[in-house]
Design a protein around this motif. Structure first.
Motif, PDB file in Angstrom:
ATOM      1  N   SER A   1       0.769  -1.219  -0.005  1.00 57.85           N
ATOM      2  CA  SER A   1      -0.070  -0.085   0.029  1.00 57.85           C
ATOM      3  C   SER A   1       0.878   1.460   0.145  1.00 57.85           C
ATOM      4  O   SER A   1       1.834   1.203   0.171  1.00 57.85           O
ATOM      5  N   GLY A   2       0.265   2.500  -0.105  1.00 57.14           N
ATOM      6  CA  GLY A   2       0.972   3.750  -0.132  1.00 57.14           C
ATOM      7  C   GLY A   2       2.083   3.814  -1.102  1.00 57.14           C
ATOM      8  O   GLY A   2       1.816   3.547  -2.370  1.00 57.14           O
TER       9      GLY A   2
ATOM     10  N   GLU B   1      -1.368  -9.373   4.660  1.00 57.47           N
ATOM     11  CA  GLU B   1      -1.733 -10.127   4.013  1.00 57.47           C
ATOM     12  C   GLU B   1      -2.873  -9.917   2.730  1.00 57.47           C
ATOM     13  O   GLU B   1      -2.663 -10.346   1.661  1.00 57.47           O
ATOM     14  N   GLN B   2      -4.054  -9.402   3.264  1.00 56.45           N
ATOM     15  CA  GLN B   2      -4.897  -9.103   2.573  1.00 56.45           C
ATOM     16  C   GLN B   2      -4.706  -7.938   1.526  1.00 56.45           C
ATOM     17  O   GLN B   2      -4.873  -8.417   0.388  1.00 56.45           O
ATOM     18  N   ALA B   3      -4.045  -6.858   1.857  1.00 52.97           N
ATOM     19  CA  ALA B   3      -3.626  -5.940   0.763  1.00 52.97           C
ATOM     20  C   ALA B   3      -2.528  -6.399  -0.129  1.00 52.97           C
ATOM     21  O   ALA B   3      -2.468  -6.288  -1.442  1.00 52.97           O
ATOM     22  N   GLY B   4      -1.630  -7.416   0.478  1.00 54.51           N
ATOM     23  CA  GLY B   4      -0.657  -7.827  -0.763  1.00 54.51           C
ATOM     24  C   GLY B   4      -1.064  -8.920  -1.428  1.00 54.51           C
ATOM     25  O   GLY B   4      -0.784  -8.927  -2.817  1.00 54.51           O
ATOM     26  N   SER B   5      -1.810  -9.660  -0.896  1.00 54.26           N
ATOM     27  CA  SER B   5      -2.389 -10.965  -1.821  1.00 54.26           C
ATOM     28  C   SER B   5      -3.349 -10.066  -2.888  1.00 54.26           C
ATOM     29  O   SER B   5      -3.314 -10.561  -4.192  1.00 54.26           O
ATOM     30  N   LYS B   6      -4.291  -8.947  -2.627  1.00 54.18           N
ATOM     31  CA  LYS B   6      -4.936  -8.400  -3.453  1.00 54.18           C
ATOM     32  C   LYS B   6      -4.255  -7.938  -4.552  1.00 54.18           C
ATOM     33  O   LYS B   6      -4.469  -7.975  -5.971  1.00 54.18           O
ATOM     34  N   LEU B   7      -3.049  -7.373  -4.176  1.00 53.01           N
ATOM     35  CA  LEU B   7      -2.295  -6.591  -5.412  1.00 53.01           C
ATOM     36  C   LEU B   7      -1.558  -7.411  -6.201  1.00 53.01           C
ATOM     37  O   LEU B   7      -1.197  -7.329  -7.512  1.00 53.01           O
ATOM     38  N   GLN B   8      -1.056  -8.604  -5.627  1.00 52.20           N
ATOM     39  CA  GLN B   8      -0.590  -9.890  -6.342  1.00 52.20           C
ATOM     40  C   GLN B   8      -1.228 -10.329  -7.396  1.00 52.20           C
ATOM     41  O   GLN B   8      -1.246 -10.435  -8.664  1.00 52.20           O
ATOM     42  N   ASN B   9      -2.804 -10.352  -6.930  1.00 47.33           N
ATOM     43  CA  ASN B   9      -3.721 -11.067  -7.824  1.00 47.33           C
ATOM     44  C   ASN B   9      -4.031 -10.184  -9.033  1.00 47.33           C
ATOM     45  O   ASN B   9      -4.348 -10.641 -10.057  1.00 47.33           O
TER      46      ASN B   9
ATOM     47  N   VAL C   1       4.829 -11.937  -0.265  1.00 47.01           N
ATOM     48  CA  VAL C   1       5.494 -12.596   0.783  1.00 47.01           C
ATOM     49  C   VAL C   1       5.149 -11.991   2.253  1.00 47.01           C
ATOM     50  O   VAL C   1       5.389 -10.743   2.284  1.00 47.01           O
ATOM     51  N   ARG C   2       4.371 -12.639   2.978  1.00 45.14           N
ATOM     52  CA  ARG C   2       3.949 -12.040   4.554  1.00 45.14           C
ATOM     53  C   ARG C   2       5.403 -11.487   5.154  1.00 45.14           C
ATOM     54  O   ARG C   2       6.037 -12.535   5.354  1.00 45.14           O
ATOM     55  N   CYS C   3       5.556 -10.459   5.557  1.00 45.25           N
ATOM     56  CA  CYS C   3       6.917 -10.091   6.066  1.00 45.25           C
ATOM     57  C   CYS C   3       6.777  -9.110   7.084  1.00 45.25           C
ATOM     58  O   CYS C   3       6.139  -7.942   6.711  1.00 45.25           O
TER      59      CYS C   3
END
Length: 317
Positions: free
Chosen positions: A31-32, A55-63, A72-74
């Motif tokens: 994000s950001g 994880e929610q925002a990261g997975s959405k962006l990857q999709n 990768v959750r980090c």
């Protein structure tokens, strides 16, 4: 020793052709500003590992960005999780070429707040110092290791580490001692890393220092304050353009690009070279810097001038 190549010409729009086919890792990339960096790098043809604890925002962006990204959750304060993100980048593409140490936070700061009605002072919480300094240091440690290891083999090529500081690392900022301290620290860290890079390990280290950008990290109160001040806001897209400028030009080393409103002098593309870290107008500081670095050829190696192993002892200043 690091030698200044002079300020970056920010009036020239960056060309991102050299980014195609490379692998980037962006901490806080879900994000950001981190998201803006990810999108720009993907558009330029890179594969991007998004390392973020959301994880929610990261997975959405990857999709959305499909095969061009890997999420990768980090948590950047976890060495284990950061290491896993770097390992994933190697697993997916076989290389890491660009690392953007972007993850950072800002919170209400307890350092200057004192409730004198209490019998004793309260111990302050210091999450900003931890994330904005320790998190960046861990990212840089991993980037330098992977860059050097790769360049020691046959896969030798330009590799670039970019640290995110802030204009708060160059200016007085009211009421945010942790944030200011952390961003000044990142600025100093970049100076140390560029000297290390000058020893010949073929790694570039640069810094991005945003002015206020409308992202989730910006509080409503600060948004109102900046709006009323008339200073204006910088744009996330311009921060992404500055990133592409850095990674696309292998002559840019040890520079700090400020992301500022486009109506500021000299910022037609939304960023300028701060040109504040090389003491251009101070012969005295140049001399002091030369003296400070004279023992560097011993301090940064494991042997002395005659090839004998160095034995170091803890400093007591």
């Amino acid at each position: 020793m690091y030698t200044s190549s002079g300020p970056v010409d920010a009036s020239v729009e960056s060309k991102a052709g050299s980014v195609k086919g490379r692998t980037a890792l962006v901490t806080g990339g879900a994000s950001g500003l981190g998201e803006a960096y990810v999108r720009a790098l993907v558009k330029a043809g890179a594969h991007v590992v998004i390392a973020d604890r959301d994880e929610q925002a990261g997975s959405k962006l990857q999709n959305e960005l499909s095969d061009s990204t890997t999420f990768v959750r980090c948590d950047v304060l976890s060495w284990k999780e950061q290491l896993a993100a770097f390992k994933k980048a190697i697993e997916v593409t076989g290389s890491i070429d660009i690392v953007m140490a972007n993850a950072g936070i800002a919170t209400n700061d307890q350092v200057f707040y004192n409730d004198i009605s209490r019998d004793e002072p309260e111990e302050p919480d210091l999450p900003v110092l931890k994330v904005n300094i320790i998190g960046v240091v861990l990212t840089a440690k991993l980037a330098m290791w992977y860059f050097e290891k790769q360049n020691a083999g046959e896969n030798k090529r330009d590799r670039c580490l970019i640290l995110k500081s802030s204009m708060a690392g160059y200016l007085d900022l009211h009421g945010a001692p942790q944030y200011s301290c952390s961003k000044f620290a990142v600025r100093g860290f970049m100076r140390a890393l560029r000297q290390q890079a000058a020893l010949g390990n073929q790694i570039r280290v640069n810094l991005i220092a945003p002015w206020y950008v409308k992202t989730p990290i910006l509080s409503g109160a600060m948004d109102t304050f900046i709006t009323k001040s008339g200073a204006g806001f910088a744009k996330a897209a311009d921060a992404a353009a500055a990133l592409l400028c850095i990674v696309s030009n292998d002559s840019i080393q040890g520079r700090a690009l400020a992301i500022v409103p486009r109506d500021w002098e000299g910022a037609s593309n939304g960023y300028v070279d701060l040109n504040q870290d090389d003491f251009e107008d101070s012969p005295w500081m140049h001399r002091a810097q030369e003296y400070a670095l004279k023992p560097a050829k011993y301090a940064m190696t494991s042997t002395d001038s005659e090839g004998n192993p160095l034995k170091t002892a803890p400093r007591q200043d």
